[in-house]
Design a protein around this motif. Structure first.
Motif, PDB file in Angstrom:
ATOM      1  N   ALA A  15      -7.807  57.839  99.714  1.00  0.00           N
ATOM      2  CA  ALA A  15      -8.204  58.229 101.071  1.00  0.00           C
ATOM      3  C   ALA A  15      -7.130  57.884 102.088  1.00  0.00           C
ATOM      4  O   ALA A  15      -6.988  58.552 103.109  1.00  0.00           O
ATOM      5  N   ALA A  16      -6.353  56.838 101.804  1.00  0.00           N
ATOM      6  CA  ALA A  16      -5.306  56.437 102.748  1.00  0.00           C
ATOM      7  C   ALA A  16      -4.329  57.587 102.966  1.00  0.00           C
ATOM      8  O   ALA A  16      -3.910  57.850 104.093  1.00  0.00           O
ATOM      9  N   SER A  17      -3.991  58.317 101.896  1.00  0.00           N
ATOM     10  CA  SER A  17      -3.049  59.429 102.102  1.00  0.00           C
ATOM     11  C   SER A  17      -3.755  60.660 102.654  1.00  0.00           C
ATOM     12  O   SER A  17      -3.205  61.355 103.503  1.00  0.00           O
ATOM     13  N   SER A  18      -4.988  60.918 102.202  1.00  0.00           N
ATOM     14  CA  SER A  18      -5.636  62.130 102.714  1.00  0.00           C
ATOM     15  C   SER A  18      -6.012  62.025 104.195  1.00  0.00           C
ATOM     16  O   SER A  18      -5.964  63.020 104.910  1.00  0.00           O
ATOM     17  N   VAL A 330     -17.360  60.322 106.033  1.00  0.00           N
ATOM     18  CA  VAL A 330     -16.331  59.787 105.135  1.00  0.00           C
ATOM     19  C   VAL A 330     -15.697  60.942 104.355  1.00  0.00           C
ATOM     20  O   VAL A 330     -14.466  61.057 104.282  1.00  0.00           O
ATOM     21  N   TYR A 331     -16.523  61.808 103.801  1.00  0.00           N
ATOM     22  CA  TYR A 331     -16.008  62.986 103.094  1.00  0.00           C
ATOM     23  C   TYR A 331     -15.105  63.799 104.020  1.00  0.00           C
ATOM     24  O   TYR A 331     -14.033  64.248 103.622  1.00  0.00           O
ATOM     25  N   GLU A 332     -15.537  63.961 105.253  1.00  0.00           N
ATOM     26  CA  GLU A 332     -14.779  64.788 106.203  1.00  0.00           C
ATOM     27  C   GLU A 332     -13.354  64.260 106.406  1.00  0.00           C
ATOM     28  O   GLU A 332     -12.426  65.035 106.584  1.00  0.00           O
ATOM     29  N   ARG A 333     -13.188  62.946 106.380  1.00  0.00           N
ATOM     30  CA  ARG A 333     -11.845  62.380 106.592  1.00  0.00           C
ATOM     31  C   ARG A 333     -11.066  62.195 105.295  1.00  0.00           C
ATOM     32  O   ARG A 333      -9.856  62.379 105.263  1.00  0.00           O
ATOM     33  N   ALA A 334     -11.778  61.808 104.238  1.00  0.00           N
ATOM     34  CA  ALA A 334     -11.071  61.468 103.001  1.00  0.00           C
ATOM     35  C   ALA A 334     -10.779  62.705 102.155  1.00  0.00           C
ATOM     36  O   ALA A 334      -9.835  62.716 101.371  1.00  0.00           O
TER      37      ALA A 334
END
Ligand code: SF4
Lengths: 502, 238
Positions: A15-18, A330-334
């Motif tokens: 998630a850090a990169s996405s 969370v899904y929206e950002r990751a």
């Protein structure tokens, strides 16, 4: 991305990169917010939504409780209608059964309807190893396949791509898989759809073998049901001579009448439509119409283990509508890929670790991929209490406990890397159990408050916090001390100090 | 009516003003409040991170400490939700009574005291962020908004995407720092876009995350707990 989930990093690392991929964030934000608003409207139209939701949950619960009974009923009905039933304990067995069935037909090309079960088993890769090419025919799934990519959404596997990117993929890749895209293809949706239509039509007309999943299986008649929007699925189900359906064992409903509930809740929750455009049903084989051979592969792959967990089993009620993904912040950002599974988002965070177990770092990190905001539970049409299951699985990660693995009750050890956290939690409990010690701690914090910097230069949890947020300073005087100072130690009639003196 | 305050650990150490505001407000409304000193933490951080066993003694302590009161008032949606939603899962028998008697502050005002106009004065523009646990677990509905709308001088402005999580989520903010920060940034941006002087919630923990993000961005909007708005009057401004 390259066609496999193996060896993917833990959720926070992925998630850090996405979260830093602004194009991805934009694509996802646009897509999820649009469908979110529409879903709310489509649901509001129904006066009896709450009852439908409760009915769906109750129906699935009852079916799961008697799963063995209904599966046997289904097998009898399918066999009676001229089909053949195969039981697959895990992904490998399912893939082997399918590959053997295809081989028996003498074909080396198959067309596929979008199917979560075969993504879960990695069927396409297994078939490729056996020298069989599988062509995805769902538009979004086609985009994923041509782009040598992985799906990132249950319903819209290519949600992370925008029109520009799709045009480029079509232009570059279509030719090597079949009919090429026109040279001057633009990013106009109608043109893109037409290019896909021509490409796929060629596939449908040549296909001798079709592979599908199913949204539902009706036990009483042995009927399988697929709901879709494009009609490509129906082509796969009707044109080939042999049809192989790979379906998770939890997809069963006892009777046709039960479909009444789900055919209302599923389309409204997933595409915000009152009714989905194509509902196809097939029962065994029929002379002169549709495939002349029908095989049903019933997939377990961790489902009976999940069923054995009284809290976690509610995940098996899922009808894969994807409403929980679309509301999940969370899904929206990751993005979907961070979940490392064909099941992303909130449902993925509870289903994947149950189906696969939590041995890998990725799977042990999934129950934490949520702020527990509860938006997923609120929209779920079968009322799966996703936050409840998340917390339950977190307990298994940090404390271990008993679970069923491949049918055996086993004691699971806590996942690695939680020892320090566990120590902190235990120390915190001790402090909270001794309010006097807590007060001392607070006083020290207050006196040294000026030493608490707003940003921390060191690694660790404080760093993670202070990278984007200022750290609050302890107040000069805690509430407790203020109360004592202004009201004395009396607590308005209660002398209860609990364990203060211990 | 014997009423006790449960001042949660975040309030106690970092935001004692909120607790003081609750005392001021309730006493103005004629409620005599007590503060049993044996209270500590509701156990939410432990429970939500998977340390259910560590939360068990805290839940029992809560039930024990507040046993003799008719009502327990908590100025935190998420701690109230912990008690009401999760205590039954931790130890239904031992915590039964406490669960039924626990109210989040705005619930207590509207449902138990039956007031929406608490006689407050707050001459500022305010935007309201409904925190997830207050909104979805407790079902606070429009109670906080009704209370705010009745405040003299206060102008309530709409917040875009109000019902979306701010990204705090307890240990989530640390375990998934990147996603949490991205959510916080979006929330802060929406708050800034309202041009409100203050952003109000029923929870100091979310406010800590939102406020920390706002100040890091150099935003003018300041975080304020609803109790602090409701406690101020024309005579005695907080
Ligand atoms: S968990 Fe519920 S909301 Fe999510 S996909 Fe499954 S049925 Fe839909």
């Amino acid at each position: 991305m390259s066609g496999t989930y193996l060896g993917m990093p833990s959720f926070p690392r992925a998630a850090a990169s996405s979260t830093r991929d602004m194009r991805l964030r934009g694509n996802l934000r646009h897509a999820t917010h649009t469908i979110r608003a529409k879903r709310a409207q489509a649901v509001e139209e129904l006066g009896d939504w709450a009852q439908l939701r409760a009915a769906g949950a109750a129906l699935k619960n009852r079916t799961l409780r008697h799963l063995d009974h209904y599966l046997e009923q289904l097998e009898t009905a399918v066999t009676g209608a001229g089909g053949q039933v195969h039981w697959a304990r895990d992904a490998e067995e399912a893939n082997r059964i399918v590959a053997d069935l295809v081989r028996e037909t003498g074909e080396s090309d198959v067309v596929k309807v979008k199917s979560m079960a075969t993504q879960e088993t990695g069927l396409n890769e297994a078939l490729a190893k056996a020298g069989i090419s599988a062509y995805e025919t769902d538009l979004a799934e086609l985009i994923v396949q041509l782009g040598d990519d992985l799906p990132s959404h249950i319903l819209v596997p290519a949600i992370h791509r925008n029109r520009d990117q799709i045009r480029d993929i079509f232009r570059e890749k279509m030719g090597s898989w079949g009919r090429a895209a026109p040279k001057n293809l633009s990013d106009d949706p109608a043109e893109l759809a037409e290019a896909a239509r021509l490409h796929l039509r060629e596939k449908f007309l040549n296909a001798k073998v079709g592979i599908s999943g199913a949204n539902f299986m009706v036990a009483e008649t042995g009927t399988l049901v697929v709901v879709e929007s494009e009609g490509n699925g129906r082509m796969c189900l009707t044109l080939p001579e042999t049809l192989i359906s790979v379906v998770g064992i939890e997809k069963i409903v006892p009777t046709w009448q039960d479909l009444e509930v789900f055919l209302q809740t599923l389309p409204r929750s997933s595409t915000a439509e009152r009714m989905n455009p194509y509902t196809s049903t097939w029962t065994g084989t029929t002379d002169e119409d549709g495939p002349s051979a029908f095989h049903l592969v019933l997939l377990d792959n961790g489902r009976t283990d999940t069923l054995a967990d009284t809290v976690g089993r509610q995940a098996l009620r899922c009808i894969r509508c994807s409403a929980c993904l679309n509301v999940c912040p969370v899904y929206e950002r990751a993005g979907g890929h961070a979940y490392g599974s064909p099941y992303p988002g909130p449902i993925g965070a509870i289903l994947t670790p149950q189906l696969r177990g939590m041995q890998s770092e990725l799977d042990a990190s999934l129950p934490y991929a949520s702020s527990l905001c509860g938006a997923c539970y609120e929209v779920c049409p079968v009322a799966i209490d996703i936050p409840e299951v998340l917390v339950h699985l977190r307990e298994r990660v940090v404390e271990g406990g008993t679970a069923t693995v491949r049918g055996q009750r086993t004691t699971i050890k806590p996942a690695k890397g939680h020892a320090a956290e566990r120590a902190v939690m235990r120390a915190a409990r001790w402090t909270f159990e001794h309010p006097r010690a807590m007060r001392t701690g607070q006083r020290i914090a207050s006196r040294t408050r000026r030493l608490t910097p707003r940003r921390l230069p060191l690694p660790g949890p404080g760093r993670a916090w202070s990278d984007s947020r200022d750290i609050p300073r302890p107040a000069p005087e805690s509430f407790r001390d203020w109360w004592r100072r202004t009201r004395g130690s009396g607590s308005a009639g209660s002398g209860r100090e609990g364990g203060d003196a211990r | 009516m014997r009423v006790a305050l449960f001042i949660t650990c975040v309030n106690d150490t970092l935001y004692p003003r909120t607790g003081q505001a609750v005392v001021t407000l309730l006493e103005r409304l004629g409620v005599e409040v007590g503060f049993p000193e044996g209270q500590s933490c509701c156990g939410q951080p432990q429970f939500n991170t998977g340390y259910r066993k560590e939360a068990v003694p805290l839940a029992r302590r809560y039930a024990d400490v507040f046993r003799d009161y008719d009502h327990v008032v908590v100025p935190s949606g998420s701690c109230a939700a912990m008690v009401r939603d999760n205590y039954p899962r931790i130890d239904a028998e031992a915590t039964q009574g406490a669960v039924a008697r626990t109210y989040e502050l705005t619930e207590f005002l509207v449902d138990v005291l039956g007031v929406t106009d608490v006689g407050a004065y707050y001459p500022h523009t305010v935007t309201y962020h409904p925190t997830c646990h207050g909104l979805r677990m407790l079902g606070l509905g429009d109670r906080p908004r009704r209370l705010l709308e009745a405040v003299k001088g206060l102008r309530l402005v709409e917040l875009e995407g109000a019902e979306e999580c701010c990204g705090f989520g307890g240990t989530f903010a640390v375990k998934n720092a990147d996603v949490s920060a991205a959510m916080g940034a979006d929330k802060a941006r929406h708050i800034e876009e309202t041009d409100a002087e203050a952003v109000c919630t029923v929870d100091n923990s979310c406010l800590m995350h939102i406020g920390g993000t706002l100040t890091r961005r150099g935003a003018a909007t300041r975080p304020v707990h609803i109790a602090e708005i409701l406690a101020g009057t024309e005579e005695a401004r907080l």
